[in-house]
Scaffold this motif. Structure first.
Motif, mmCIF file in Angstrom:
data_model
loop_
_atom_site.group_PDB
_atom_site.id
_atom_site.type_symbol
_atom_site.label_atom_id
_atom_site.label_comp_id
_atom_site.label_asym_id
_atom_site.label_seq_id
_atom_site.Cartn_x
_atom_site.Cartn_y
_atom_site.Cartn_z
ATOM 1 N N ILE A 138 0.863 -1.181 0.000
ATOM 2 C CA ILE A 138 0.000 0.000 0.000
ATOM 3 C C ILE A 138 0.898 1.229 0.000
ATOM 4 C CG2 ILE A 138 -1.667 1.346 1.342
ATOM 5 C CD1 ILE A 138 -2.783 -1.306 2.387
ATOM 6 N N ALA A 139 0.642 2.137 -0.916
ATOM 7 C CA ALA A 139 1.331 3.428 -0.922
ATOM 8 C C ALA A 139 0.441 4.451 -0.226
ATOM 9 C CB ALA A 139 1.652 3.861 -2.347
ATOM 10 N N PHE A 140 1.065 5.467 0.365
ATOM 11 C CA PHE A 140 0.297 6.482 1.071
ATOM 12 C C PHE A 140 1.154 7.727 1.244
ATOM 13 C CE2 PHE A 140 2.604 4.007 4.162
ATOM 14 C CZ PHE A 140 2.981 4.877 5.166
ATOM 15 N N MET A 141 0.527 8.827 1.669
ATOM 16 C CA MET A 141 1.247 10.061 1.961
ATOM 17 C C MET A 141 1.530 10.134 3.459
ATOM 18 S SD MET A 141 1.057 13.285 3.427
ATOM 19 C CE MET A 141 -0.661 13.699 3.581
ATOM 20 N N ARG A 142 2.753 10.446 3.810
ATOM 21 C CA ARG A 142 3.127 10.674 5.205
ATOM 22 C C ARG A 142 3.769 12.063 5.323
ATOM 23 N NH1 ARG A 142 6.059 6.235 8.706
ATOM 24 N NH2 ARG A 142 3.845 5.807 9.114
ATOM 25 N N ARG A 143 3.262 12.840 6.270
ATOM 26 C CA ARG A 143 3.848 14.151 6.522
ATOM 27 C C ARG A 143 4.898 14.014 7.611
ATOM 28 N NH1 ARG A 143 0.643 19.838 7.694
ATOM 29 N NH2 ARG A 143 2.495 21.166 7.665
ATOM 30 N N ILE A 144 6.182 14.166 7.228
ATOM 31 C CA ILE A 144 7.275 13.935 8.185
ATOM 32 C C ILE A 144 7.507 15.133 9.119
ATOM 33 C CG2 ILE A 144 9.707 13.333 8.366
ATOM 34 C CD1 ILE A 144 9.471 11.858 5.758
ATOM 35 N N PRO A 145 7.509 16.419 8.702
ATOM 36 C CA PRO A 145 7.344 16.961 7.362
ATOM 37 C C PRO A 145 8.641 16.951 6.551
ATOM 38 C CG PRO A 145 7.546 18.744 8.968
ATOM 39 C CD PRO A 145 7.625 17.451 9.740
ATOM 40 N N PRO A 146 8.574 17.284 5.223
ATOM 41 C CA PRO A 146 7.352 17.585 4.473
ATOM 42 C C PRO A 146 6.578 16.316 4.125
ATOM 43 C CG PRO A 146 9.203 17.571 2.981
ATOM 44 C CD PRO A 146 9.764 17.318 4.350
ATOM 45 N N LYS A 147 5.556 16.462 3.281
ATOM 46 C CA LYS A 147 4.777 15.316 2.842
ATOM 47 C C LYS A 147 5.603 14.482 1.857
ATOM 48 C CE LYS A 147 0.580 18.097 3.216
ATOM 49 N NZ LYS A 147 -0.516 18.739 2.459
ATOM 50 N N GLN A 148 5.595 13.163 2.051
ATOM 51 C CA GLN A 148 6.347 12.262 1.193
ATOM 52 C C GLN A 148 5.472 11.056 0.827
ATOM 53 O OE1 GLN A 148 10.358 12.922 0.653
ATOM 54 N NE2 GLN A 148 8.796 14.517 0.531
ATOM 55 N N ILE A 149 5.819 10.390 -0.266
ATOM 56 C CA ILE A 149 5.124 9.170 -0.655
ATOM 57 C C ILE A 149 5.850 7.992 -0.015
ATOM 58 C CG2 ILE A 149 4.295 7.743 -2.534
ATOM 59 C CD1 ILE A 149 3.056 10.586 -2.337
#
Length: 335
Positions: A138-149
């Motif tokens: 599953i791919a998703f967006m994670r905000r570390i920041p910044p937002k990453q795939i």
């Protein structure tokens, strides 16, 4: 004599019960009932607002809009952006606890058992899951920041930063062959704000290979369009390999559906002459009809889920819920 009969009853979307009755020689009727889970074929999942609340649930329905079922039914959680597993038995989605005020995380629900399993724990802001065609990741967006795939195994393990760009990357979607992920990024934004997000693709097996598909502020618009710095949002792949995405063609106008080939050629508006908002396309498995669903406004004040197929003269409203927003829809991959 001995006689028997079987009664088939659909109880909820995708679930069937069978009752078998038999009459013996003494006239006694003996019966038993089994409930089992049918395959979730040709079904659509979407994010719907619960009446009178500010939170959403994940709903499922048949492709004609019937047999609507509230799948998550969690008033204290804000659920959205559903994505199907390739076998049609599970849905991953974004969920925010505390009435939508908590940190978003990725959950999945098994449609056969209705068991909900957390895939991420809320340490980070995780959103927008998309299931790989082979069902393993599953791919998703994670905000570390910044937002990453990010990508992870379908059980939530082995979470890895795929784009690792240092810019704001979000809204991933897998290609049908599983080799690429399309996403949007602000890598060309002058002031690093949310304006100027453009289409990019990343090679899943070789993440160093990342390509810009479309940079709107550096390309001339189609006839009648402005060329101001704008954004492409909510990309998805069609079975023929084209990328569909949302884009406002002029300042102040509503988002429209466009399509483009991954090499940046063939950019066209999906519904020429249309001025209503249309956002997020999700395609039915290839059957020659070219069907997909999308959500948006169409002459009304609330968002609805619509179906379009080749040969249609107008889109079909599947939800038609007055004063309730229905959005972020996904077609089951099981034909």
């Amino acid at each position: 004599g001995l006689s028997d009969a079987a009664t088939f009853t659909w109880t909820t979307a995708g679930r069937q019960s069978i009752t078998v009755e038999a009459t013996n020689q003494c006239g006694q009727v003996v019966s038993d009932t089994w409930t089992y889970d049918a395959t979730y074929r040709n079904m659509i999942a979407y994010e719907g607002r619960i009446g009178g609340t500010d939170t959403h649930d994940i709903f499922i329905m048949y492709q004609d809009g019937t047999m609507v079922e509230n799948l998550t039914n969690s008033p204290d959680w804000d659920d959205g952006t559903p994505t199907w597993s390739p076998d049609g038995n599970q849905i991953a989605f974004t969920s925010r606890p505390d009435g939508g005020n908590g940190t978003p995380r990725i959950l999945k629900i098994d449609l056969r058992t209705r068991v909900v399993t957390p895939l991420t724990d809320g340490t980070f802001n995780d959103r927008y899951p998309t299931w790989s065609p082979d069902g393993t990741r599953i791919a998703f967006m994670r905000r570390i920041p910044p937002k990453q795939i990010f990508v992870m195994n379908a059980d939530g393990s082995n979470q890895q930063n795929l784009t690792n760009s240092g810019f704001s990357d979000e809204w991933p979607a897998w290609s049908w062959d599983g080799n690429w992920i399309v996403f949007v990024s602000n890598r060309f934004a002058v002031d690093f704000d949310l304006q100027g997000r453009d289409l990019w693709i990343v090679n899943v097996s070789n993440p160093i290979e990342q390509r810009n598909v479309l940079r709107t502020d550096k390309q001339p618009g189609l006839p009648g369009e402005d060329t101001f710095p704008n954004e492409e949002l909510y990309p998805t792949w069609a079975p023929d390999g084209q990328i569909y995405y949302s884009y406002a063609p002029a300042l102040g106008e509503l988002d429209q559906l466009y399509r483009i080939w991954p090499n940046g050629s063939g950019r066209t508006k999906v519904f020429p002459g249309d001025t209503y908002e249309r956002t997020i396309a999700s395609f039915k498995p290839p059957d020659g009809q070219g069907c997909f669903v999308f959500y948006g406004y169409l002459g009304g004040g609330d968002k609805e889920v619509w179906r379009w197929c080749n040969g249609y003269t107008s889109a079909v409203n599947l939800t038609n819920n007055v004063d309730i927003d229905d959005e972020f829809c996904a077609w089951s991959p099981v034909p």
